[in-house]
Write a protein that holds these residues in place. Structure first.
Motif, PDB file in Angstrom:
ATOM      1  N   PRO A  70       0.859  -1.191   0.000  1.00  0.00           N
ATOM      2  CA  PRO A  70       0.000   0.000   0.000  1.00  0.00           C
ATOM      3  C   PRO A  70       0.893   1.238   0.000  1.00  0.00           C
ATOM      4  O   PRO A  70       2.078   1.151   0.311  1.00  0.00           O
ATOM      5  CB  PRO A  70      -0.761  -0.097   1.329  1.00  0.00           C
ATOM      6  N   PRO A  71       0.340   2.390  -0.325  1.00  0.00           N
ATOM      7  CA  PRO A  71       1.172   3.606  -0.318  1.00  0.00           C
ATOM      8  C   PRO A  71       1.807   3.822   1.059  1.00  0.00           C
ATOM      9  O   PRO A  71       1.162   3.601   2.084  1.00  0.00           O
ATOM     10  CB  PRO A  71       0.172   4.719  -0.627  1.00  0.00           C
ATOM     11  N   THR A  72       3.080   4.216   1.056  1.00  0.00           N
ATOM     12  CA  THR A  72       3.769   4.474   2.311  1.00  0.00           C
ATOM     13  C   THR A  72       3.674   5.954   2.646  1.00  0.00           C
ATOM     14  O   THR A  72       3.470   6.793   1.767  1.00  0.00           O
ATOM     15  CB  THR A  72       5.248   4.051   2.244  1.00  0.00           C
ATOM     16  N   HIS A  73       3.822   6.259   3.919  1.00  0.00           N
ATOM     17  CA  HIS A  73       3.712   7.631   4.406  1.00  0.00           C
ATOM     18  C   HIS A  73       5.066   8.082   4.934  1.00  0.00           C
ATOM     19  O   HIS A  73       5.880   7.272   5.326  1.00  0.00           O
ATOM     20  CB  HIS A  73       2.665   7.712   5.519  1.00  0.00           C
ATOM     21  N   GLY A  74       5.265   9.374   4.952  1.00  0.00           N
ATOM     22  CA  GLY A  74       6.478   9.921   5.527  1.00  0.00           C
ATOM     23  C   GLY A  74       7.349  10.569   4.482  1.00  0.00           C
ATOM     24  O   GLY A  74       7.100  10.486   3.278  1.00  0.00           O
ATOM     25  N   ASN A  75       8.408  11.183   4.969  1.00  0.00           N
ATOM     26  CA  ASN A  75       9.346  11.853   4.071  1.00  0.00           C
ATOM     27  C   ASN A  75      10.319  10.826   3.478  1.00  0.00           C
ATOM     28  O   ASN A  75      10.243   9.635   3.779  1.00  0.00           O
ATOM     29  CB  ASN A  75      10.076  12.979   4.806  1.00  0.00           C
ATOM     30  N   ALA A  76      11.223  11.275   2.637  1.00  0.00           N
ATOM     31  CA  ALA A  76      12.161  10.383   1.946  1.00  0.00           C
ATOM     32  C   ALA A  76      13.018   9.598   2.942  1.00  0.00           C
ATOM     33  O   ALA A  76      13.265   8.394   2.749  1.00  0.00           O
ATOM     34  CB  ALA A  76      13.042  11.170   0.990  1.00  0.00           C
ATOM     35  N   PHE A  77      13.459  10.269   4.009  1.00  0.00           N
ATOM     36  CA  PHE A  77      14.267   9.586   5.022  1.00  0.00           C
ATOM     37  C   PHE A  77      13.472   8.459   5.679  1.00  0.00           C
ATOM     38  O   PHE A  77      13.977   7.350   5.857  1.00  0.00           O
ATOM     39  CB  PHE A  77      14.754  10.570   6.092  1.00  0.00           C
ATOM     40  N   GLU A  78      12.221   8.730   6.061  1.00  0.00           N
ATOM     41  CA  GLU A  78      11.388   7.715   6.720  1.00  0.00           C
ATOM     42  C   GLU A  78      11.117   6.539   5.790  1.00  0.00           C
ATOM     43  O   GLU A  78      11.120   5.389   6.232  1.00  0.00           O
ATOM     44  CB  GLU A  78      10.067   8.330   7.184  1.00  0.00           C
ATOM     45  N   LYS A  79      10.892   6.823   4.520  1.00  0.00           N
ATOM     46  CA  LYS A  79      10.635   5.736   3.556  1.00  0.00           C
ATOM     47  C   LYS A  79      11.882   4.869   3.385  1.00  0.00           C
ATOM     48  O   LYS A  79      11.785   3.642   3.338  1.00  0.00           O
ATOM     49  CB  LYS A  79      10.167   6.312   2.223  1.00  0.00           C
ATOM     50  N   LYS A  80      13.033   5.499   3.313  1.00  0.00           N
ATOM     51  CA  LYS A  80      14.299   4.748   3.197  1.00  0.00           C
ATOM     52  C   LYS A  80      14.556   3.949   4.479  1.00  0.00           C
ATOM     53  O   LYS A  80      14.943   2.779   4.423  1.00  0.00           O
ATOM     54  CB  LYS A  80      15.458   5.722   2.919  1.00  0.00           C
TER      55      LYS A  80
END
Length: 174
Positions: A70-80
């Motif tokens: 499903p789509p993930t939430h958060g900024n680029a750092f959180e996704k990484k």
């Protein structure tokens, strides 16, 4: 896809409860004496559950290939960080299973799974295998439980601070 399929959720929560239970039982088992009623029973259950969890983990990894996220939430750092955290969790689990297997089969005996069937031994591959694999298993268990705790804290952070539906997806809430 907007939600995780039920099979993924079921495997996630089975894994979570099994990891917590296996960690607690592992800490408890190391202090059992030969004269304890649990001396043979507890390791049998620990190994059986561990190898069953291994099978579930393989199914879970295969299902991750079949089902999209499903789509993930958060900024680029959180996704990484999320991606690296999940890789770490799966890697720790897999190496835990291997080290547990190497502890249990170093003497050449197979592992009985709930007395239903046996997983054959490949025997001792290196000198002092049981002790080396035992040390690895111990430190990986602590690393896994700490990583899982950070994973849970991240989910709570998403729920209470970001106010997104990351945790709700895993609890199957709307």
């Amino acid at each position: 896809m907007t939600r995780w399929p039920r099979v993924i959720l079921l495997l996630h929560w089975l894994t979570a409860f099994a990891v917590i239970g296996m960690f607690a039982s592992g800490l408890w088992m190391v202090d059992l004496t030969y004269y304890s009623d649990w001396y043979k029973t507890a390791p049998h259950w620990h190994k059986s559950i561990g190898l069953t969890l291994f099978a579930f983990t393989i199914v879970r990894l295969l299902s991750r290939v079949v089902y999209s996220r499903p789509p993930t939430h958060g900024n680029a750092f959180e996704k990484k960080a999320s991606k690296l955290g999940h890789i770490a969790l799966y890697t720790l689990l897999l190496v835990m299973f291997v080290s547990g297997y190497l502890i249990s089969t170093a003497d050449g005996r197979p592992i009985d799974i709930f007395n239903w069937f046996a997983v054959p031994s490949i025997g001792e591959l290196i000198d002092n295998q049981e002790d080396i694999a035992g040390d690895i298993h111990f430190y990986l268990a602590w690393t896994l439980i700490i990583t899982a705790a950070l994973h849970a804290i991240a989910a709570l952070k998403h729920h209470f601070f970001n106010k997104d539906n990351t945790l709700k997806q895993m609890l199957r809430l709307r």
